[in-house]
Scaffold this motif. Structure first.
Motif, PDB file in Angstrom:
ATOM      1  N   GLU A   3      48.337  15.850  14.123  1.00  0.00           N
ATOM      2  CA  GLU A   3      47.471  15.123  13.204  1.00  0.00           C
ATOM      3  C   GLU A   3      47.149  13.786  13.857  1.00  0.00           C
ATOM      4  O   GLU A   3      47.922  13.279  14.674  1.00  0.00           O
ATOM      5  CB  GLU A   3      48.186  14.889  11.876  1.00  0.00           C
ATOM      6  CG  GLU A   3      48.528  16.174  11.145  1.00  0.00           C
ATOM      7  CD  GLU A   3      49.348  15.929   9.888  1.00  0.00           C
ATOM      8  OE1 GLU A   3      49.834  14.800   9.674  1.00  0.00           O
ATOM      9  OE2 GLU A   3      49.513  16.891   9.123  1.00  0.00           O
ATOM     10  N   HIS A   4      46.013  13.208  13.495  1.00  0.00           N
ATOM     11  CA  HIS A   4      45.680  11.901  14.046  1.00  0.00           C
ATOM     12  C   HIS A   4      44.872  11.085  13.047  1.00  0.00           C
ATOM     13  O   HIS A   4      44.262  11.626  12.126  1.00  0.00           O
ATOM     14  CB  HIS A   4      44.925  12.038  15.374  1.00  0.00           C
ATOM     15  CG  HIS A   4      43.488  12.423  15.213  1.00  0.00           C
ATOM     16  ND1 HIS A   4      43.085  13.706  14.937  1.00  0.00           N
ATOM     17  CD2 HIS A   4      42.356  11.682  15.286  1.00  0.00           C
ATOM     18  CE1 HIS A   4      41.767  13.744  14.852  1.00  0.00           C
ATOM     19  NE2 HIS A   4      41.303  12.532  15.051  1.00  0.00           N
ATOM     20  N   CYS A   5      44.896   9.774  13.249  1.00  0.00           N
ATOM     21  CA  CYS A   5      44.061   8.864  12.473  1.00  0.00           C
ATOM     22  C   CYS A   5      43.809   7.623  13.332  1.00  0.00           C
ATOM     23  O   CYS A   5      44.471   7.406  14.340  1.00  0.00           O
ATOM     24  CB  CYS A   5      44.698   8.504  11.132  1.00  0.00           C
ATOM     25  SG  CYS A   5      46.212   7.544  11.245  1.00  0.00           S
ATOM     26  N   TRP A   6      42.844   6.835  12.904  1.00  0.00           N
ATOM     27  CA  TRP A   6      42.458   5.631  13.639  1.00  0.00           C
ATOM     28  C   TRP A   6      42.870   4.388  12.861  1.00  0.00           C
ATOM     29  O   TRP A   6      42.852   4.389  11.636  1.00  0.00           O
ATOM     30  CB  TRP A   6      40.948   5.614  13.860  1.00  0.00           C
ATOM     31  CG  TRP A   6      40.469   6.689  14.762  1.00  0.00           C
ATOM     32  CD1 TRP A   6      39.953   7.900  14.394  1.00  0.00           C
ATOM     33  CD2 TRP A   6      40.485   6.678  16.186  1.00  0.00           C
ATOM     34  NE1 TRP A   6      39.635   8.633  15.507  1.00  0.00           N
ATOM     35  CE2 TRP A   6      39.948   7.905  16.628  1.00  0.00           C
ATOM     36  CE3 TRP A   6      40.899   5.747  17.137  1.00  0.00           C
ATOM     37  CZ2 TRP A   6      39.806   8.218  17.971  1.00  0.00           C
ATOM     38  CZ3 TRP A   6      40.758   6.063  18.473  1.00  0.00           C
ATOM     39  CH2 TRP A   6      40.222   7.288  18.886  1.00  0.00           C
ATOM     40  N   LEU A  13      44.751   4.544  18.199  1.00  0.00           N
ATOM     41  CA  LEU A  13      44.840   5.935  17.774  1.00  0.00           C
ATOM     42  C   LEU A  13      46.284   6.240  17.408  1.00  0.00           C
ATOM     43  O   LEU A  13      47.203   5.927  18.169  1.00  0.00           O
ATOM     44  CB  LEU A  13      44.402   6.862  18.913  1.00  0.00           C
ATOM     45  CG  LEU A  13      44.591   8.363  18.673  1.00  0.00           C
ATOM     46  CD1 LEU A  13      43.706   8.850  17.524  1.00  0.00           C
ATOM     47  CD2 LEU A  13      44.310   9.139  19.953  1.00  0.00           C
ATOM     48  N   GLU A  14      46.482   6.823  16.246  1.00  0.00           N
ATOM     49  CA  GLU A  14      47.814   7.293  15.844  1.00  0.00           C
ATOM     50  C   GLU A  14      47.822   8.812  15.887  1.00  0.00           C
ATOM     51  O   GLU A  14      46.919   9.451  15.346  1.00  0.00           O
ATOM     52  CB  GLU A  14      48.144   6.821  14.428  1.00  0.00           C
ATOM     53  CG  GLU A  14      49.489   7.320  13.941  1.00  0.00           C
ATOM     54  CD  GLU A  14      49.836   6.842  12.542  1.00  0.00           C
ATOM     55  OE1 GLU A  14      50.746   7.436  11.938  1.00  0.00           O
ATOM     56  OE2 GLU A  14      49.204   5.888  12.041  1.00  0.00           O
ATOM     57  N   ILE A  15      48.820   9.362  16.559  1.00  0.00           N
ATOM     58  CA  ILE A  15      48.990  10.812  16.562  1.00  0.00           C
ATOM     59  C   ILE A  15      50.355  11.144  15.991  1.00  0.00           C
ATOM     60  O   ILE A  15      51.307  10.393  16.155  1.00  0.00           O
ATOM     61  CB  ILE A  15      48.802  11.448  17.956  1.00  0.00           C
ATOM     62  CG1 ILE A  15      49.839  10.944  18.954  1.00  0.00           C
ATOM     63  CG2 ILE A  15      47.391  11.228  18.463  1.00  0.00           C
ATOM     64  CD1 ILE A  15      49.814  11.685  20.278  1.00  0.00           C
ATOM     65  N   ARG A  16      50.413  12.285  15.283  1.00  0.00           N
ATOM     66  CA  ARG A  16      51.651  12.750  14.664  1.00  0.00           C
ATOM     67  C   ARG A  16      51.868  14.210  15.032  1.00  0.00           C
ATOM     68  O   ARG A  16      51.233  15.089  14.443  1.00  0.00           O
ATOM     69  CB  ARG A  16      51.561  12.596  13.143  1.00  0.00           C
ATOM     70  CG  ARG A  16      51.533  11.170  12.669  1.00  0.00           C
ATOM     71  CD  ARG A  16      51.337  11.071  11.160  1.00  0.00           C
ATOM     72  NE  ARG A  16      50.073  11.655  10.690  1.00  0.00           N
ATOM     73  CZ  ARG A  16      48.896  11.045  10.743  1.00  0.00           C
ATOM     74  NH1 ARG A  16      48.798   9.846  11.242  1.00  0.00           N
ATOM     75  NH2 ARG A  16      47.817  11.646  10.292  1.00  0.00           N
ATOM     76  N   LEU A  29      42.085  17.459  20.489  1.00  0.00           N
ATOM     77  CA  LEU A  29      42.215  16.032  20.191  1.00  0.00           C
ATOM     78  C   LEU A  29      41.437  15.207  21.208  1.00  0.00           C
ATOM     79  O   LEU A  29      40.730  14.265  20.850  1.00  0.00           O
ATOM     80  CB  LEU A  29      43.695  15.631  20.187  1.00  0.00           C
ATOM     81  CG  LEU A  29      43.994  14.172  19.879  1.00  0.00           C
ATOM     82  CD1 LEU A  29      43.467  13.772  18.509  1.00  0.00           C
ATOM     83  CD2 LEU A  29      45.498  13.925  19.959  1.00  0.00           C
ATOM     84  N   LEU A  46      48.021   3.416  21.575  1.00  0.00           N
ATOM     85  CA  LEU A  46      48.337   4.741  21.053  1.00  0.00           C
ATOM     86  C   LEU A  46      49.662   4.641  20.328  1.00  0.00           C
ATOM     87  O   LEU A  46      50.649   4.168  20.901  1.00  0.00           O
ATOM     88  CB  LEU A  46      48.442   5.747  22.205  1.00  0.00           C
ATOM     89  CG  LEU A  46      48.959   7.150  21.849  1.00  0.00           C
ATOM     90  CD1 LEU A  46      47.970   7.865  20.920  1.00  0.00           C
ATOM     91  CD2 LEU A  46      49.179   7.960  23.121  1.00  0.00           C
TER      92      LEU A  46
END
Length: 122
Positions: A3-6, A13-16, A29, A46
């Motif tokens: 999952e990601h969000c800004w 960028l945040e990634i999970r 992605l 990041l």
């Protein structure tokens, strides 16, 4: 699955990672991130939120993919890793072998501090 969000107007960028990581997910992605890198030239940071990811040994093997493909890691100034896993303390040394960005671990309860560190590189 990733999952990601800004954050901060597409600067961070945040990634999970929330399930087993597959190369196709990194490519998908990257396809979303590449246009932002092309537009801005770089990303401030990041944030890897690893709270739900339990496969740290597999994660370490996936590090080169985690910062996508085609050397996107060169477009990040900093990388913060959120986790309470004991191996977290070793992640910066490991990641520094694979990426050009400065890497720092943060406990889960310091997400705001991690975002602040990513937002204002020294």
């Amino acid at each position: 699955m990733i999952e990601h969000c800004w954050h901060h107007d597409h600067d961070i960028l945040e990634i999970r990672p929330v399930a087993e990581l597959r190369p196709a997910e990194f490519r998908a992605l990257a396809a979303q991130v590449d246009p932002v890198i092309c537009e801005h030239g770089y990303l401030q940071g990041l944030l890897i939120d690893a709270r739900h990811y339990r496969g740290w040994q597999n994660f370490a093997a996936q590090v080169p993919n985690c910062v996508f493909t085609r050397n996107q890691h060169r477009h990040f100034h900093r990388i913060a890793v959120l986790s309470d896993n004991a191996l977290l303390g070793f992640m910066p040394q490991l990641l520094n072998h694979f990426v050009a960005a400065e890497v720092r671990p943060f406990p889960l309860d310091e997400e705001d501090a991690a975002l602040e560190w990513l937002r204002y590189p020294g």
